[in-house]
Design an enzyme around this catalytic site. Sequence first.
Site: not given
Length: 423
Positions: A17, A144, A236, A265
């Site tokens: 990114y 996302y 998610d 994560k």
Amino acid sequence: MNNELRLRDKAVNWHPYTQMKTAEHIIPIVSAKGVYLTDSDGKSYIDAVSSWWVTLHGHSHPYIAQKVSEQLSTLEQVIFAGFTHKPAIELSERLLALLPNNQQKVFYTDNGSTAIEVGLKMCIQYWFNKKQKRSKVLAFKNAYHGDTFGAMSVSGRGIWTDPFGAMLFEVIFIDVPTKENFEANKRIIDQHADDIACFVYEPLVQGAAGMLMHESECLSELMTYCRSKNVLMIQDEIFVGFGRTGKLFAADHLTEKPDVMCFSKGLTGGTMPLGLTTCTNEIYDAFYSEEKDKALFHGHSFTASPLACTAAVASLDLLLRPETQDDIARIVAQHKAFADKLQLHEKVKCVRQTGTILALEWKTGNTTSYFDDIHDRLYAYFLNKGILLRPLGNIIYLLPPYCVTNEELNHIYTTIFQALDEV
């Protein structure tokens, strides 16, 4: 030292990114402890975003490090096709015990995007194995779910997906649920119900979209409607899991249960990469067959890494301690008090909070945008003050490790108020 490492880095590395030609703030980090990152010049930064939302208990946690070290000298890696090991078994047992009771099986991957890919493949092949043609996917606008092709397909479309637009599969996008749009969302689902393989969604908080938040009651109602239409649901929890919403999982806020759940994560406490996807026995049973072609053909070399599974078990140990739960409650309360003060500032458009996640939208005179140029000024301002905040355009968010102290939080809050007055 900083400059030397920057030059060496730029010669060989391509960062995520990041437009490398204009990147000016590549900072070499040489160590980390607790909430602090230390660069090669000795400057420390409070990691107020948990290093892209992964670090739960602070950096270099001695308990996790000890457990991983012990595992490293015992079994560091083994193929997970045809073999198994205690860390994967223990992690699956312990995690499933914390999830909605319909979650019965665990499939391991290595990051959040691939956990989503597996969830999508489970649901689409579920219908294929049952000889029913359902191949469309339902998802939220502005979603996302990752950067692999399946995850991109079910994410909001924009500049970052434009080069691949023709290669992404068809998705039916709906608005995040509110009381006002429930009937409109129902009509869309009704129109496509016989073709929808699954509904994939971020529960309660859409992170990369700018920490957009929706109510658990509205999501529960939408999930119940999907259940009535026999639409499989993929939840998610990659970002919101493991305490971020104030409860262990976003699922704990909901009255309806998903069919599939995805994690990464914070799964290992931020220590190392690991992803996993859980599912119901009903989905698992659609693959459980004498027919080999009904198997789920998906895998990774590092599937169920013994080291990563060990880190995840250790992180669960820490997460479930009463002291950690007290820390989570303390952060939630501190954020709430700060949010109440923020709402009064003339430069603040709005403030949003779910659990330990706090976001403020900065008035810039423009519409909210990931590419708002205030991002660069804010990012540099906070780094100069010794705080790592990574604004999403004109949206600043706080997502600290649970070990952050009240003093450190107050320092972050004070600096944000200073930025509102000075930037």
